[in-house]
Scaffold this motif. Structure first.
Motif, short mmCIF file in Angstrom:
data_model
loop_
_atom_site.label_atom_id
_atom_site.label_comp_id
_atom_site.label_asym_id
_atom_site.label_seq_id
_atom_site.Cartn_x
_atom_site.Cartn_y
_atom_site.Cartn_z
N SER A 133 -4.00 23.62 -1.14
CA SER A 133 -3.78 23.58 0.36
C SER A 133 -2.14 24.16 0.32
CB SER A 133 -3.72 22.27 1.06
OG SER A 133 -5.06 21.73 1.02
N LEU A 134 -1.16 23.62 -0.18
CA LEU A 134 0.21 24.04 -0.25
C LEU A 134 0.19 25.61 -0.62
CD1 LEU A 134 1.93 21.03 -1.17
CD2 LEU A 134 2.09 21.90 1.26
N GLY A 135 -0.62 25.96 -1.89
CA GLY A 135 -0.55 27.11 -2.44
C GLY A 135 -1.30 28.28 -1.60
N SER A 136 -2.04 27.97 -0.65
CA SER A 136 -2.59 29.02 0.04
C SER A 136 -1.83 29.64 1.32
CB SER A 136 -3.89 28.54 0.65
OG SER A 136 -3.83 27.49 1.78
N ARG A 137 -0.33 29.12 1.14
CA ARG A 137 0.59 29.83 1.81
C ARG A 137 1.59 30.41 0.99
NH1 ARG A 137 3.18 27.84 7.33
NH2 ARG A 137 5.13 29.02 7.22
N ALA A 138 1.87 31.96 1.22
CA ALA A 138 2.38 32.89 0.32
C ALA A 138 4.10 32.35 0.11
CB ALA A 138 2.32 34.01 0.71
N ALA A 141 0.96 -1.16 0.04
CA ALA A 141 0.08 0.07 -0.05
C ALA A 141 0.91 1.06 -0.12
CB ALA A 141 -0.79 -0.17 1.00
N ARG A 142 0.15 2.26 -0.32
CA ARG A 142 1.02 3.70 -0.30
C ARG A 142 0.15 4.65 0.37
NH1 ARG A 142 4.55 0.95 -2.00
NH2 ARG A 142 5.69 1.10 -4.04
N LEU A 143 0.80 5.22 1.53
CA LEU A 143 0.09 6.37 2.37
C LEU A 143 0.40 7.54 1.58
CD1 LEU A 143 1.06 4.79 5.90
CD2 LEU A 143 -1.03 4.48 4.60
N ALA A 144 -0.62 8.55 1.88
CA ALA A 144 -0.55 9.91 1.14
C ALA A 144 -0.90 10.97 2.16
CB ALA A 144 -0.96 9.93 -0.18
N ILE A 145 -0.11 11.55 2.99
CA ILE A 145 -0.45 12.40 3.98
C ILE A 145 -0.92 13.66 3.09
CG2 ILE A 145 1.77 13.62 4.39
CD1 ILE A 145 1.22 13.62 7.28
N HIS A 146 -1.95 14.39 3.64
CA HIS A 146 -2.62 15.48 3.20
C HIS A 146 -2.03 16.78 3.80
CE1 HIS A 146 -5.41 18.62 1.97
NE2 HIS A 146 -5.80 17.79 0.92
N PRO A 147 -1.59 17.80 3.14
CA PRO A 147 -1.15 19.06 3.79
C PRO A 147 -2.18 19.74 4.67
CG PRO A 147 -0.60 19.19 1.49
CD PRO A 147 -1.69 17.97 1.62
N ASP A 148 -1.94 20.51 5.68
CA ASP A 148 -2.87 21.33 6.41
C ASP A 148 -3.69 22.12 5.52
OD1 ASP A 148 -1.94 20.03 8.65
OD2 ASP A 148 -0.16 21.57 9.02
N ASP A 149 -4.86 22.39 5.76
CA ASP A 149 -5.69 23.13 4.74
C ASP A 149 -6.54 24.19 5.71
OD1 ASP A 149 -7.15 24.31 2.94
OD2 ASP A 149 -8.09 22.80 2.30
N PRO A 150 -6.26 25.56 6.19
CA PRO A 150 -5.05 26.22 5.67
C PRO A 150 -3.59 25.75 6.15
CG PRO A 150 -6.40 27.66 6.87
CD PRO A 150 -6.94 26.47 6.76
N PRO A 151 -2.53 26.06 5.54
CA PRO A 151 -1.34 25.37 6.24
C PRO A 151 -0.77 26.48 7.12
CG PRO A 151 -0.96 26.18 4.07
CD PRO A 151 -2.30 26.29 4.49
N ILE A 152 -1.68 26.88 8.06
CA ILE A 152 -1.19 27.64 9.44
C ILE A 152 -1.84 27.40 10.63
CG2 ILE A 152 -0.95 29.85 7.93
CD1 ILE A 152 -4.04 30.71 8.64
N SER A 153 -1.37 27.86 11.63
CA SER A 153 -2.13 27.35 12.97
C SER A 153 -3.68 28.00 12.96
CB SER A 153 -1.31 28.15 14.22
OG SER A 153 -1.92 28.01 15.40
#
Length: 392
Positions: free
Chosen positions: A274-279, A228-240
């Motif tokens: 998700s990644l693109g929403s952080r400048a 199997a292949r795991l695929a972690i999803h980035p934080d959305d939005p990628p901030i606290s």
């Protein structure tokens, strides 16, 4: 690439036959109706798989096996929760569902403040407004010390913005933020989210990273053994959010995660939006660095603003170069084919389509209407076809 479509099960407002008509081959789904407190049985997985296949499609990706707070918190409850997760992973893999997307965001999953933001085209889009989020966190939820997490100028703007909202608008904002969006782990009321946040009091980014590492050391060997292949999803939005640490937000996070258990089974969902929403994230550079570990792709994009706000753009019109990203992914597929990998194809799906045409007046899951995603998938197919014709 394998064209896929997110589907939320038999109660989804978009039926499987419409996904097939839109040009999808694979389905991205999960057993959303089953509590995260127990594992998914082989019989339950096979029943859902048969339902998908009866429509001429295949269950390509599981998105997601929920990662409950007990795992993110660590401590006494983590052991049992990880065992449940491993059992579901193993049962999926044995049934042929070999790609599993998941996330590690504490308390709240993907978050937006406006689910019907009117674009210049009159299409309706999902939007995260930083000032409105701060207004909710500081002045509605009244989280202790929240004002210290934001620039004073933004807090002042948030206070003024709140004065312009009536009770109905404030309730709508609260529901958008905490009542849960499709695919999220939990839905909260105001007291419940205060309680959930309090469980993480004092947790640092280092603590959360350590708990993620402990999780990976348990689950990656299971995935590796079963192919199997795991695929972690980035934080959305990628901030606290709500003062909580988020540790899957930028290239340095991904470097650490993929290096903590350095195996192809420990991979990434490349979510462009998700990644693109952080400048300070260069999504193309991230895709280039981690290409060999991209096991799944969410191909959507965003337009961002200086204060951290963003809106879902059309699939080809955001801040990232989707043509270059697709060229890179197709090149990675070619590399995998050359290496003789049977799993050389990278599953992808359009995501968070605009509400357009008569979908505007229909009940829909936010971000998961039919026509907006059909348009996005068609645009992506056009780019892929053009790249192929150019021999790139």
């Amino acid at each position: 690439m394998e064209s896929c479509w997110r589907w939320f099960g038999p109660k989804d407002l978009v039926p499987l036959q419409h996904a097939r008509q839109a040009g999808a081959i694979g389905i991205v789904t999960a057993l959303h109706e089953i509590s995260y407190k127990r594992s998914w049985t082989p019989a339950e997985i096979e029943a859902r798989k048969a339902l998908v296949e009866a429509s001429g499609l295949r269950w390509s990706v599981c998105e997601s096996i929920p990662v409950p707070s007990a795992i993110k918190l660590g401590g006494a409850g983590a052991r049992a929760a990880i065992d449940v997760w491993k059992d579901s992973l193993a049962n999926l893999a044995r049934s042929g569902i070999k790609t599993v997307c998941y996330n590690f965001m504490p308390v709240v999953d993907w978050t937006r403040t406006d689910l019907r933001f009117e674009m210049p085209t009159t299409a309706l889009a999902l939007r995260f407004d930083m000032v409105e989020f701060i207004a909710y966190d500081v002045f509605v939820l009244s989280r202790k010390g929240a004002e210290l997490d934001y620039a004073p100028e933004l807090v002042q703007r948030a206070e003024q913005r709140l004065k312009g909202l009536d009770d109905e608008a404030i309730l709508r904002l609260e529901n958008n933020i905490i009542a849960g969006l499709p695919g999220g782990e939990d839905s909260y009321g105001r007291d419940a989210i205060r309680s959930a946040i309090s469980l993480f009091d004092g947790m640092t980014a280092g603590d959360l990273q350590a708990n993620l590492d402990a999780f990976l050391k348990e689950v990656v060997p299971v995935a590796a053994e079963l192919g199997a292949r795991l695929a972690i999803h980035p934080d959305d939005p990628p901030i606290s959010l709500f003062g909580l640490p988020r540790v899957v937000s930028q290239a340095s996070d991904l470097r650490r995660i993929l290096g903590s258990v350095d195996h192809p089974a420990n991979g990434l969902t490349l979510c462009v939006g998700s990644l693109g929403s952080r400048a300070d994230n260069d999504v193309l550079a991230i895709a280039r660095e981690f290409a060999a570990r991209i096991n799944f792709a969410h191909l959507r994009d965003v337009a961002i603003e200086a204060d951290g706000s963003f809106v879902e753009a059309s699939h080809l019109e955001g801040r990232s170069d989707m043509h270059a990203i697709l060229s890179l992914l197709l090149g990675e597929e070619a590399r995998r084919r050359g290496a003789g990998r049977e799993d050389h194809q990278i599953p992808m799906r359009p995501d968070h389509g605009h509400l357009i045409a008569d979908d505007i007046d229909k009940p829909t899951n936010p971000g998961y209407s039919l026509i907006g995603r059909l348009k996005g998938l068609g645009e992506l197919h056009g780019v892929i076809h053009a790249i192929g014709k150019a021999g790139l």
